[in-house]
Motif scaffolding. Structure first.
Motif, PDB file in Angstrom:
ATOM      1  N   ARG A 205       0.925  -1.294  -0.050  1.00  0.00           N
ATOM      2  CA  ARG A 205      -0.083   0.177   0.277  1.00  0.00           C
ATOM      3  C   ARG A 205       0.896   1.277  -0.174  1.00  0.00           C
ATOM      4  O   ARG A 205       0.545   2.228  -0.716  1.00  0.00           O
ATOM      5  N   ARG A 206       1.850   1.258   0.797  1.00  0.00           N
ATOM      6  CA  ARG A 206       2.748   2.472   0.780  1.00  0.00           C
ATOM      7  C   ARG A 206       3.520   2.709  -0.727  1.00  0.00           C
ATOM      8  O   ARG A 206       3.774   4.071  -0.839  1.00  0.00           O
ATOM      9  N   GLU A 207       3.695   1.600  -1.409  1.00  0.00           N
ATOM     10  CA  GLU A 207       4.238   1.602  -2.564  1.00  0.00           C
ATOM     11  C   GLU A 207       3.206   2.110  -3.754  1.00  0.00           C
ATOM     12  O   GLU A 207       3.587   2.203  -4.953  1.00  0.00           O
ATOM     13  N   GLY A 208       1.837   2.245  -3.214  1.00  0.00           N
ATOM     14  CA  GLY A 208       0.967   2.731  -4.260  1.00  0.00           C
ATOM     15  C   GLY A 208       0.075   1.760  -4.953  1.00  0.00           C
ATOM     16  O   GLY A 208      -0.549   1.790  -5.800  1.00  0.00           O
ATOM     17  N   TYR A 209       0.298   0.427  -4.397  1.00  0.00           N
ATOM     18  CA  TYR A 209      -0.611  -0.890  -5.114  1.00  0.00           C
ATOM     19  C   TYR A 209      -1.718  -0.899  -4.561  1.00  0.00           C
ATOM     20  O   TYR A 209      -2.259  -0.816  -3.394  1.00  0.00           O
TER      21      TYR A 209
END
Length: 222
Positions: free
Chosen positions: A105-109
């Motif tokens: 989630r932090r990586e934008g997935y």
């Protein structure tokens, strides 16, 4: 210490031109827009089959969640594929599934669970334009954990029309990867690896392709 790009350029001198051209062609086909996450698979042949499919379809990153079942990194079954993939092993914590969800989630997935669900869509109906996608596949017997199901953003399924209720995990993963990467390549979305990631992946590839790469780099970085 030289930069990664400088080290890649230096290592190019130690492989034949055909290999350099192959690396140049394939790096342009690699994507980080899609990643695959395997949660607690226990059959090594399924893990290796998914890795081979990921490599074939240009998916660079594969995540392995190891809560109960460990990935055998010494196995030669998946060696041919894993040399060209970036593997992320999640095995240090009590709840590696939650840590993996948080990291992606932090990586934008977007977290996408591959399981029949009341709110699911077929893989061909999935909206690719909403952002990068992390496809979660569960263990062979019981499927995805409640943690993934509860926190997934979307649910997808592969349509089936026979008496058998489910596909083998590696077959399901291959169909999902094929469908998504085919549609991405036909779209106008920017699915390619960023330049920094391309350099890092090429560095990995050259190190795996050159037997004495560590010694060569040690001399170059002095």
């Amino acid at each position: 210490m030289k930069t990664v790009k400088e080290q890649v350029e230096y290592l190019r001198n130690f492989v034949v031109d055909d290999k350099n051209r192959l690396f140049e062609r394939l790096i342009r086909e690699r994507t980080h827009y899609v990643t695959v996450v395997l949660e607690d698979l226990y059959q090594s042949h399924n893990q290796s089959a998914v890795m081979r499919s990921a490599d074939c379809y240009g998916i660079q990153h594969v995540h392995l969640i190891e809560n109960r079942n460990r990935y055998d990194s010494t196995s030669t079954v998946s060696q041919g594929a894993r040399e060209w993939l970036t593997l992320h092993r999640h095995k240090e914590l009590e709840n590696n599934t939650q840590a993996t969800l948080d990291e992606l989630r932090r990586e934008g997935y977007r977290i996408i669970a591959t399981t029949p669900h009341t709110d699911d869509v077929t893989i061909e109906e999935l909206d690719l334009s909403r952002g990068p996608m992390a496809f979660f596949f569960g263990t062979e017997l019981t499927g995805l954990s409640d943690t993934v199901i509860a926190q997934a953003d979307e649910f997808v399924k592969v349509p089936m029309y026979g008496f058998t209720e489910s596909l083998n995990i590696s077959v399901c993963a291959a169909l999902v990867m094929y469908s998504v990467t085919r549609r991405l390549r036909e779209s106008t979305l920017d699915w390619h690896l960023p330049e920094e990631q391309r350099d890092e992946v090429l560095f990995q590839w050259y190190r795996n392709a050159i037997k004495a790469s560590d010694e060569i780099l040690e001399r170059f970085n002095r």
